[in-house]
Design an enzyme around this catalytic site. Structure first.
Site, PDB file in Angstrom:
ATOM      1  N   ASP A 198       0.842  -1.194   0.000  1.00 14.41           N
ATOM      2  CA  ASP A 198       0.000   0.000   0.000  1.00 14.41           C
ATOM      3  C   ASP A 198       0.879   1.246   0.000  1.00 14.41           C
ATOM      4  OD1 ASP A 198      -2.257  -1.609   0.173  1.00 14.41           O
ATOM      5  OD2 ASP A 198      -2.290  -1.530   2.362  1.00 14.41           O
ATOM      6  N   TYR A 230       5.769  -8.673   8.635  1.00 11.17           N
ATOM      7  CA  TYR A 230       5.393  -7.269   8.759  1.00 11.17           C
ATOM      8  C   TYR A 230       5.489  -6.816  10.212  1.00 11.17           C
ATOM      9  CZ  TYR A 230       3.086  -7.888   4.198  1.00 11.17           C
ATOM     10  OH  TYR A 230       2.805  -8.161   2.874  1.00 11.17           O
TER      11      TYR A 230
END
Length: 291
Positions: A71, A99
């Site tokens: 993103d 992540y």
């Protein structure tokens, strides 16, 4: 890096001879496509291409692509394929990813991250570190997950995020199976908390945070997201920063492609012909090799 010198006058042919995959660092802000175009422009300029247009699709001077979209609000490892390496990107999408996510309790947004509009606010005073850690167990292993509306997934050939920005109505995709290998709470400082996540392909950390907020009788959204690992590439060891987007550094970081299956097949076929085997015409060979 010691021992690496900048190639100031590299030829385009040398750049086009590169085939494989490597990782770059995507900073927060631009889209993954924007970052890839910036990389492509930097390499083409170094190769001496005048006024390179990285978005040009026909007769590309350099074949390059990325695997695993991040993103615009996210940063971290972005795997890049160059030359025949673009064919390896599908494999990278199926690999493990890690992540670090910083989330905020008490507010939900339409995009499930900080870039969206706040659509709901709820109390979060009842949430403790212990209740959050206990709830994480429900989201580890094989789980079902509904992808976010604002995503790169497509409907009728167009990205859902684009359709939403155009004011069109978009229905959520059905829940699908995803894998979470590990999920741990690194910091709890309400309203903020930080998670480390290792997951398989097709997993959305934004959806995880949204689901967690609801499961805790509140709501939540992502403030910061960093991909620290994708496949064999880690943020610390492999991701090339923007000041290293040069041929010398890319060449050194490149993981080469295995020999393409069609070349292996052709090699097996390239045996001495007996007198009863008719030879192919030049036209046939050209048709087979054209892509």
């Amino acid at each position: 890096m010691a021992g690496v010198t900048t190639v100031s006058n590299c030829s385009l042919s040398k750049l086009q001879s590169l085939h494989g995959i490597f990782a770059i660092y995507k900073k927060q802000g631009p889209t993954s496509a924007d970052v890839l175009n910036a990389l492509k422009m930097a390499l083409l300029k170094e190769a001496g291409v005048a006024n390179p247009n990285p978005r040009k699709r026909k007769k590309q001077a350099l074949k390059i692509g990325h695997g695993g979209t991040l993103d615009s609000n996210a940063s971290g490892v972005l795997v890049v394929g160059i030359g025949d390496g673009t064919k390896m990107l599908t494999t990278m999408l199926a690999g493990s990813k890690k992540y670090t996510a910083v989330a905020e309790l008490g507010k939900a947004t339409d995009s499930l991250d900080v870039t969206g509009n706040v659509v709901e606010e709820k109390n979060f005073d009842h949430i403790t570190k212990e209740t959050l850690e206990e709830k994480l167990k429900d989201y580890t292993g094989e789980i079902m997950q509904v992808p976010p509306l604002y995503s790169a997934l497509k409907k009728d050939g167009k990205r859902m995020s684009v359709l939403l920005k155009q004011g069109q109505e978009v229905e959520a995709k059905p829940a699908r199976p995803v894998t979470v290998y590990s999920l741990s709470l690194q910091d709890f400082s309400p309203p903020l908390f930080t998670l480390d996540v290792e997951c398989g392909g097709g997993f959305y950390v934004r959806s995880l945070i949204d689901d967690l907020g609801k499961a805790l009788s509140s709501c939540a959204h992502i403030k910061e997201l960093t991909r620290t690992k994708q496949g064999q590439f880690t943020l610390e060891e492999h991701a090339l920063r923007e000041d290293r987007w040069m041929l010398a550094h890319v060449s050194q970081a490149l993981q080469p492609c295995p020999e393409p299956p069609e070349k292996q097949t052709n090699a097996k076929k390239a045996k001495p012909k007996d007198k009863h085997t008719p030879s192919k015409s030049k036209g046939d060979d050209e048709k087979q090799s054209s892509e």
